[in-house]
Design a protein around this motif. Structure first.
Motif, short mmCIF file in Angstrom:
data_model
loop_
_atom_site.label_atom_id
_atom_site.label_comp_id
_atom_site.label_asym_id
_atom_site.label_seq_id
_atom_site.Cartn_x
_atom_site.Cartn_y
_atom_site.Cartn_z
N TYR A 196 0.83 -1.21 0.00
CA TYR A 196 0.00 0.00 0.00
C TYR A 196 0.86 1.26 0.00
O TYR A 196 0.54 2.25 -0.67
N GLN B 220 0.85 4.17 -2.87
CA GLN B 220 0.64 5.58 -2.55
C GLN B 220 1.74 6.44 -3.14
O GLN B 220 1.48 7.50 -3.71
N GLU C 199 1.21 6.83 -6.87
CA GLU C 199 0.18 7.81 -7.23
C GLU C 199 0.75 9.22 -7.26
O GLU C 199 0.36 10.04 -8.08
#
Length: 160
Positions: A90, A94, A97
């Protein structure tokens, strides 16, 4: 796609990409006029479509998306390390992104395949050695010959 025209002096070609080729179909277009000027400068050069060279050895992993990676981690990672690995995954997503150009899917895919190398081999057909197959066929043929020789010998002995 940006329309491109390029002069390849090594191969003596005027190369156009597909978009440029589509635009020169109109003789009143700016692209058509540009092509005619280039052809005047290089009258013996051949006009052709530019093709992007593809890497035939590139490995692709169809269906290996973020959702698949997450599901795989959830189902295959031991309970003790599952939370740690998911947090790392995760965190990487992140970061991806925020920094799409330098830290994107490719980096996460590389991490995932390094962590789970069995995924890289999934769906790949194993090629067997063709020489080994020929040896097997020879053995089968030899067995067949032996089987046919024995009954013929028995029949010949009975006839004699």
């Amino acid at each position: 796609m940006k329309p491109i025209i390029r002069v390849n002096h090594e191969e003596r070609k005027i190369e156009l990409n597909k978009e440029y080729f589509r635009r020169i179909q109109n003789p009143r277009s700016e692209e058509y006029e540009t092509l005619q000027m280039v052809r005047k400068d290089y009258p013996r050069y051949e006009v052709c479509l530019y093709k992007i060279k593809r890497n035939a050895n590139k490995k692709t992993y169809k269906g290996l998306n973020y959702e698949y990676m997450e599901t795989y981690i959830l189902t295959h990672e031991p309970k003790e390390t599952k939370k740690e690995v998911l947090d790392e995954f995760y965190n990487m997503r992140q970061i991806a992104e925020c920094h799409k150009a330098s830290y994107g899917y490719a980096v996460i895919k590389k991490w995932f395949l390094k962590k789970y190398p069995e995924i890289a081999e999934f769906g790949v057909e194993k090629k067997e050695d063709p020489k080994a197959e020929k040896v097997d066929e020879t053995k089968e043929a030899a067995v067949e010959v032996k089987e046919t020789e024995e009954p013929m010998t028995a029949e010949m002995d009975a006839a004699a």
